[in-house]
Design a protein around this motif. Structure first.
Motif, PDB file in Angstrom:
ATOM      1  N   LEU A 285       0.856  -1.186   0.000  1.00  0.00           N
ATOM      2  CA  LEU A 285       0.000   0.000   0.000  1.00  0.00           C
ATOM      3  C   LEU A 285       0.893   1.238   0.000  1.00  0.00           C
ATOM      4  CD1 LEU A 285      -3.004   1.042   0.322  1.00  0.00           C
ATOM      5  CD2 LEU A 285      -2.452   1.294   2.746  1.00  0.00           C
ATOM      6  N   TRP A 311      -1.116  -2.486   7.667  1.00  0.00           N
ATOM      7  CA  TRP A 311      -2.389  -1.891   7.271  1.00  0.00           C
ATOM      8  C   TRP A 311      -3.419  -2.994   7.087  1.00  0.00           C
ATOM      9  CZ3 TRP A 311      -3.617  -3.854   2.478  1.00  0.00           C
ATOM     10  CH2 TRP A 311      -2.545  -4.291   1.675  1.00  0.00           C
ATOM     11  N   THR A 312      -4.685  -2.598   7.188  1.00  0.00           N
ATOM     12  CA  THR A 312      -5.767  -3.567   7.015  1.00  0.00           C
ATOM     13  C   THR A 312      -6.811  -2.996   6.066  1.00  0.00           C
ATOM     14  OG1 THR A 312      -6.902  -2.676   8.970  1.00  0.00           O
ATOM     15  CG2 THR A 312      -5.475  -4.600   9.289  1.00  0.00           C
ATOM     16  N   ASP A 313      -7.475  -3.882   5.366  1.00  0.00           N
ATOM     17  CA  ASP A 313      -8.522  -3.502   4.416  1.00  0.00           C
ATOM     18  C   ASP A 313      -9.806  -3.209   5.193  1.00  0.00           C
ATOM     19  OD1 ASP A 313     -10.367  -3.230   2.392  1.00  0.00           O
ATOM     20  OD2 ASP A 313      -9.592  -4.902   1.205  1.00  0.00           O
ATOM     21  N   PHE A 319      -8.664   1.855   3.574  1.00  0.00           N
ATOM     22  CA  PHE A 319      -7.683   1.090   4.340  1.00  0.00           C
ATOM     23  C   PHE A 319      -7.418   1.786   5.667  1.00  0.00           C
ATOM     24  CE2 PHE A 319      -7.048  -0.274   0.008  1.00  0.00           C
ATOM     25  CZ  PHE A 319      -6.817  -1.626   0.133  1.00  0.00           C
ATOM     26  N   LEU A 333      -2.203   0.723  -4.822  1.00  0.00           N
ATOM     27  CA  LEU A 333      -1.835  -0.650  -4.491  1.00  0.00           C
ATOM     28  C   LEU A 333      -0.820  -1.164  -5.504  1.00  0.00           C
ATOM     29  CD1 LEU A 333      -5.259  -2.264  -3.505  1.00  0.00           C
ATOM     30  CD2 LEU A 333      -3.357  -1.690  -1.983  1.00  0.00           C
TER      31      LEU A 333
END
Length: 450
Positions: A285, A311-313, A319, A333
């Protein structure tokens, strides 16, 4: 409300400064349609400003990206239809998958334009056309060339003519408000002089709807685009065949019916499908540093965390990074392949393609033969032959190119409509075209077969 037309230095247009293109010169050089599209497709009608270069290059870009591709599609149809003496008809569906695909895309185009115009969004309506024109020219027509080229006037060829005719007529009727002169010219030529401006608006619901087909074909197109980007980066010409392409995507099963299409487009001997892109690398990311204007001091922690993969979706294109929500448009991305792999991501980094870029002697020889085929086709064009003419070919060329061509003589003859093919040490007979192959001179003689 509407915006203001400015010059490229963001100054208002002025008769005193004459900081704008001469309208008469624009009409004479590019035509009224090009200027109309340039203005209507800009932010002007939605309140934004338009910076117009004085030299008119932005209008020229409109011609190159929109008007010429439309004209090229029409010219392709008329060229082959006239050769075959075909009178095509309007259709609503087709058996051939490629025909069903472009008919369904045409229905989507009409619906998209109609929806945008219903909300008075003219720029949004024009935005629906470039992706469709790309699908028509660079996918449907290019992949259908052999169907128009072949001598047999069978059901498959008739379907190709009817489909392309339907698409062109329907597209003209949807284009009429935006390119009135071009749409009128093409429509009158295709529909026995009938004016496009006296036609009903196209009925999108009358055309075949096949959402699953459109989704998998569009996915295959993105696969091919990603794979070809690797070729470009590695300086491997498209005519040079390669051994294999691996496609990893969670929905790889969608692509199973299209592996032969992908192999042909990318020019590889084998396409392998896999489910897990993570087996070939990792998604990264990349947060846009300009986000600092919104986040302030917190941007440092966000950038550091994103670089470390922390990081997380959060769903819906968002994000979560270092306690901050990153919105669509604020990041990119990217896919980082494992060491030693030539890979690229597609479908928003949900999938990855891995291309085997090793070239052996057999692949190189086949690539040379394909390069030679292109030179013969160019020689045919320079000689003024009809696309359906059968020809005799003679070539004066040194090894190793000569040996590679002879090894694939059957393919060369089939692709160039050659009745005979011969290698000679003397100057070839017929209309001679000179070029280079593998950096060495080559002379190609072509003449029409009796």
């Amino acid at each position: 409300c509407h915006g203001v037309v400015l010059d490229e230095n963001k100054q208002k247009l002025s008769k005193r400064l004459k900081n704008y293109p001469d309208p008469v010169e624009v009409f004479n050089t590019y035509g009224a349609d090009a200027l109309r599209w340039y203005m209507v497709s800009s932010p002007l009608l939605s309140g934004g400003d338009l910076a117009m270069p004085k030299d008119g290059r932005a209008i020229a870009e409109t011609t190159r990206q929109v008007l010429l591709p439309i004209w090229n599609a029409y010219s392709f149809f008329t060229l082959y239809a006239n050769i075959d003496g075909v009178k095509a008809k309007l259709v609503t569906s087709a058996e051939v998958e490629l025909d069903r695909y472009i008919l369904a895309k045409t229905a989507d185009l009409v619906k998209g334009v109609e929806t945008a115009m219903d909300r008075l969004d003219l720029a949004g309506a024009t935005n629906a056309f470039p992706p469709f024109i790309d699908a028509l020219n660079n996918w449907y027509i290019r992949r259908s060339r052999d169907r128009f080229w072949k001598a047999e006037k069978d059901a498959d060829k008739a379907s190709a003519y009817d489909t392309l005719y339907t698409v062109l007529v329907t597209m003209c009727r949807a284009l009429a408000p935006f390119l009135p002169y071009l749409a009128e010219h093409i429509h009158r030529a295709l529909c026995e002089g009938e004016s496009v401006h006296l036609q009903d608006w196209p009925d999108a619901d009358a055309l075949v709807a096949d959402r699953a087909l459109v989704e998998r074909m569009d996915l295959a197109r993105t696969v091919c685009s990603a794979a070809l980007s690797i070729r470009t980066a590695k300086n491997l010409r498209t005519r040079l065949p390669l051994r294999s392409l691996t496609v990893a995507h969670p929905d790889h099963a969608k692509l199973a019916p299209l592996v032969d299409v992908i192999a042909d487009e990318v020019n590889v001997k084998e396409v392998r499908l896999a489910a897990d892109p993570a087996a070939f690398g990792a998604v990264q990311l990349a947060v846009d540093p300009k986000i600092g204007k919104r986040l302030g001091p917190a941007v440092k922690d966000v950038l550091a965390a994103s670089r470390q993969g922390q990081w997380t979706d959060a769903g819906n294109g968002r994000f979560l990074v270092a306690g901050q929500t990153i919105e669509p448009g604020e990041y990119e991305l990217r896919f980082k392949a494992k060491e030693g792999l030539d890979a690229a991501s597609f479908d928003g980094a949900a999938g990855v393609v891995v291309l085997d870029t090793h070239v052996d002697a057999a692949l190189e020889a086949e690539g040379i033969a394909r390069d030679f085929i292109r030179l013969v086709q160019q020689a045919r064009k320079e000689a003024g032959f009809n696309v359906s003419d059968r020809i005799h070919v003679e070539v004066q060329v040194e090894d190793p190119a000569g040996a590679a061509i002879l090894a694939h003589q059957e393919t060369v003859e089939a692709e160039t409509l050659a009745v005979t093919f011969a290698r000679t040490d003397a100057r070839p007979s017929g209309t001679v075209s000179e070029a280079e192959l593998l950096g060495a001179p080559i002379a190609i003689g072509v003449r029409v077969a009796a």
